[in-house]
Motif scaffolding. Structure first.
Motif, short mmCIF file in Angstrom:
data_model
loop_
_atom_site.label_atom_id
_atom_site.label_comp_id
_atom_site.label_asym_id
_atom_site.label_seq_id
_atom_site.Cartn_x
_atom_site.Cartn_y
_atom_site.Cartn_z
N LYS A 250 -47.36 -26.44 -24.64
CA LYS A 250 -48.32 -25.94 -25.37
C LYS A 250 -48.51 -26.36 -26.70
O LYS A 250 -47.56 -26.79 -27.35
CB LYS A 250 -48.12 -24.56 -25.20
N GLU A 251 -49.65 -26.21 -27.26
CA GLU A 251 -49.98 -26.57 -28.51
C GLU A 251 -49.10 -25.60 -29.40
O GLU A 251 -48.74 -24.31 -29.49
CB GLU A 251 -51.25 -26.44 -29.10
N ASN A 252 -48.60 -26.19 -30.90
CA ASN A 252 -48.02 -25.27 -31.74
C ASN A 252 -48.26 -25.75 -33.12
O ASN A 252 -49.18 -26.15 -33.28
CB ASN A 252 -46.27 -25.61 -31.39
N ASP A 253 -47.38 -25.15 -34.10
CA ASP A 253 -47.91 -25.66 -35.55
C ASP A 253 -47.73 -27.10 -36.10
O ASP A 253 -48.52 -27.32 -36.93
CB ASP A 253 -46.90 -24.66 -36.58
N LYS A 256 -50.27 -30.99 -31.19
CA LYS A 256 -51.36 -30.62 -30.12
C LYS A 256 -51.34 -31.60 -28.96
O LYS A 256 -51.81 -32.98 -29.09
CB LYS A 256 -52.65 -30.68 -30.62
N LEU A 258 -52.04 -33.95 -26.16
CA LEU A 258 -53.36 -34.58 -25.78
C LEU A 258 -53.35 -35.11 -24.16
O LEU A 258 -54.65 -34.70 -23.53
CB LEU A 258 -53.55 -35.78 -26.54
N ALA A 275 -49.16 -36.65 -27.83
CA ALA A 275 -49.30 -35.43 -28.98
C ALA A 275 -49.93 -35.79 -30.13
O ALA A 275 -49.10 -36.62 -30.91
CB ALA A 275 -48.10 -34.63 -28.87
N GLN A 276 -50.82 -35.14 -30.38
CA GLN A 276 -51.35 -35.34 -31.79
C GLN A 276 -50.52 -34.72 -32.77
O GLN A 276 -50.12 -33.51 -32.83
CB GLN A 276 -52.84 -34.76 -31.83
N LYS A 278 -50.46 -32.85 -36.06
CA LYS A 278 -51.43 -31.99 -36.86
C LYS A 278 -51.57 -32.40 -38.27
O LYS A 278 -50.41 -32.59 -39.00
CB LYS A 278 -50.95 -30.66 -36.62
N GLY A 305 -44.49 -30.44 -27.40
CA GLY A 305 -45.11 -29.08 -27.28
C GLY A 305 -44.03 -27.96 -27.03
O GLY A 305 -42.95 -28.30 -26.92
#
Length: 309
Positions: A250-253, A256, A258, A275-276, A278, A305
Motif C-alpha cells: 500500500k501507499e505510504n509517506d 506510491k 504503480l 513504485a514512485q 514521492k 509499499g
C-alpha cells in the motif's frame, strides 16, 4: 573531506552484504532466465531508452551498480533519497566469514535480458544460502538540507540485533535480488557509480568498490507506463506468466506503488514492483527471482509499499 564523504557513501552500499562472500562478475548455475501521458514520446513499436543530455565526468558509465543515495536537483533545491536496505547472513563473529552463504556480484537483469528500460542503475546480486538470514529496510526521503532523522520514512523493517522493530527473516535458498531506479522526467541527478575492483577475501575490508560521483541530466524517452507495459511483454515473451499476488503493498509517506506483479515460469517465481518515489521524478524497481518461499519472504522485507499488519 568531500572525497572521504564519497568513499563513506560507497561503503554504505557494501554493508548491504557485509557478511557475504562475494565473487566479482562470476557466472552462476542458476537459470538463464495510469493513463498514458500524451506529451511524452510513446508509440509502437517502442524503443525506450535513457537519454543523457549532459554528464560529468563523461568517462563514467551509469547503468549498473550505483550507491544508495540518489539526489534530484530542481529549482535550485535538492531532494535526496537514501534507499537503505541490508541483507544479513549468519556470520562468524571473529573472522567475519558467513555461515552457509555465498553471494555473487552479477548484474543478472542485464545478463538475462530482464532489465527494465531507462535505469540509472541500482544493485543486483545472486545469493546461495543453506541457512536463513535477516533483512533490514529503513529508507529516507526529503530535502537534502534536512537532518537524516527528519527525512526518515515510516517504513522500518530492522534486524533482531536492533531493538526498534521485528525480525524480518530471509529463508535459506537461492535468490536473484535487484533494485533499480528509473527517472521519469528530464532533470539533473547526483549519483555514485560503483565499480567492483577485487575479490572480497577479507571480510572485514569493505573497500572493494571504485566510487565515482556523477552529475548528469537524463530522462527516459518513454513514459513510465510504457516502460512497465513493455517490460511485462518482455517477461511474457520469456515464458513468465502472471500469477495471483499474496499481498498488496500500500501507499505510504515515501512511496506510491504503480505496478506489483508476481510471475511464474515452471518452479521459478519472479516478483516485480514499480513504485514512485514521492516528491521526485524517480521510480524504484524491485525484482526478486527464486522459489516461491524465498521470493515472497524477500518481497515482504524489501517492498516499498506498506504491508505491516
Amino acid at each position: 573531506m568531500k572525497s572521504v564523504r564519497w568513499v563513506f557513501i560507497g561503503l554504505i552500499l557494501v554493508v548491504l552484504i557485509a557478511s557475504l562472500f562475494v565473487v566479482l562478475n562470476e557466472g552462476d548455475s542458476g537459470p538463464a532466465m495510469l493513463q498514458e501521458n500524451a506529451s511524452r514520446r510513446d508509440y509502437l513499436p517502442v524503443d525506450c531508452s535513457l537519454k543523457v543530455q549532459s554528464q560529468h565526468p563523461e568517462n563514467v558509465h551509469p547503468g549498473q551498480w550505483i550507491g544508495q543515495d540518489i539526489t534530484q536537483i530542481t529549482n535550485n533545491s535538492k531532494i535526496k533519497f537514501h534507499d537503505d536496505f541490508v541483507i544479513y547472513s549468519w556470520t562468524n563473529r571473529t573472522t567475519g566469514e558467513p555461515k552457509g552463504w555465498i553471494a555473487y556480484f552479477t548484474y543478472w537483469p542485464e545478463k538475462f535480458d530482464m532489465k527494465p528500460a531507462c535505469t540509472l542503475g541500482g544493485f543486483a546480486t545472486y545469493i546461495t544460502a543453506n541457512r536463513s538470514g535477516e533483512g533490514y529496510y529503513w529508507p529516507s526521503l526529503g530535502n537534502a538540507t534536512l537532518e537524516i532523522h527528519q527525512r526518515m520514512c515510516s517504513i522500518r523493517r530492522v534486524s533482531t540485533e536492533l531493538p526498534e522493530g521485528p525480525r524480518w527473516e530471509l529463508p535459506s535458498g537461492n535468490v536473484y535480488f535487484a533494485i533499480q531506479y528509473i527517472p521519469t522526467a528530464n532533470s539533473t541527478w547526483e549519483i555514485s557509480v560503483l565499480t567492483p575492483t577485487k575479490l572480497w577475501t577479507d571480510f572485514k575490508d569493505y573497500r572493494i568498490f571504485d566510487v565515482k560521483p556523477v552529475k548528469l541530466s537524463a530522462d527516459c524517452t518513454c513514459s513510465i507506463e510504457t516502460v512497465m507495459k513493455t517490460f511485462d511483454e518482455k517477461l511474457r515473451e520469456k515464458g513468465f506468466r502472471e500469477t495471483e499476488l499474496w499481498m498488496t503493498p500500500k501507499e505510504n509517506d515515501c512511496f506510491k506503488p504503480l505496478s506489483v506483479k508476481l510471475y511464474r515460469k515452471g518452479d521459478k517465481y519472479l516478483y516485480v514492483e514499480f513504485a514512485q518515489v514521492k516528491g521526485m521524478d524517480l521510480v524504484r524497481v524491485l525484482m526478486i527471482m527464486g522459489n516461491e518461499t524465498v521470493v515472497k519472504a524477500y518481497a515482504e522485507a524489501f517492498t516499498a509499499g506498506s504491508v505491516e499488519q
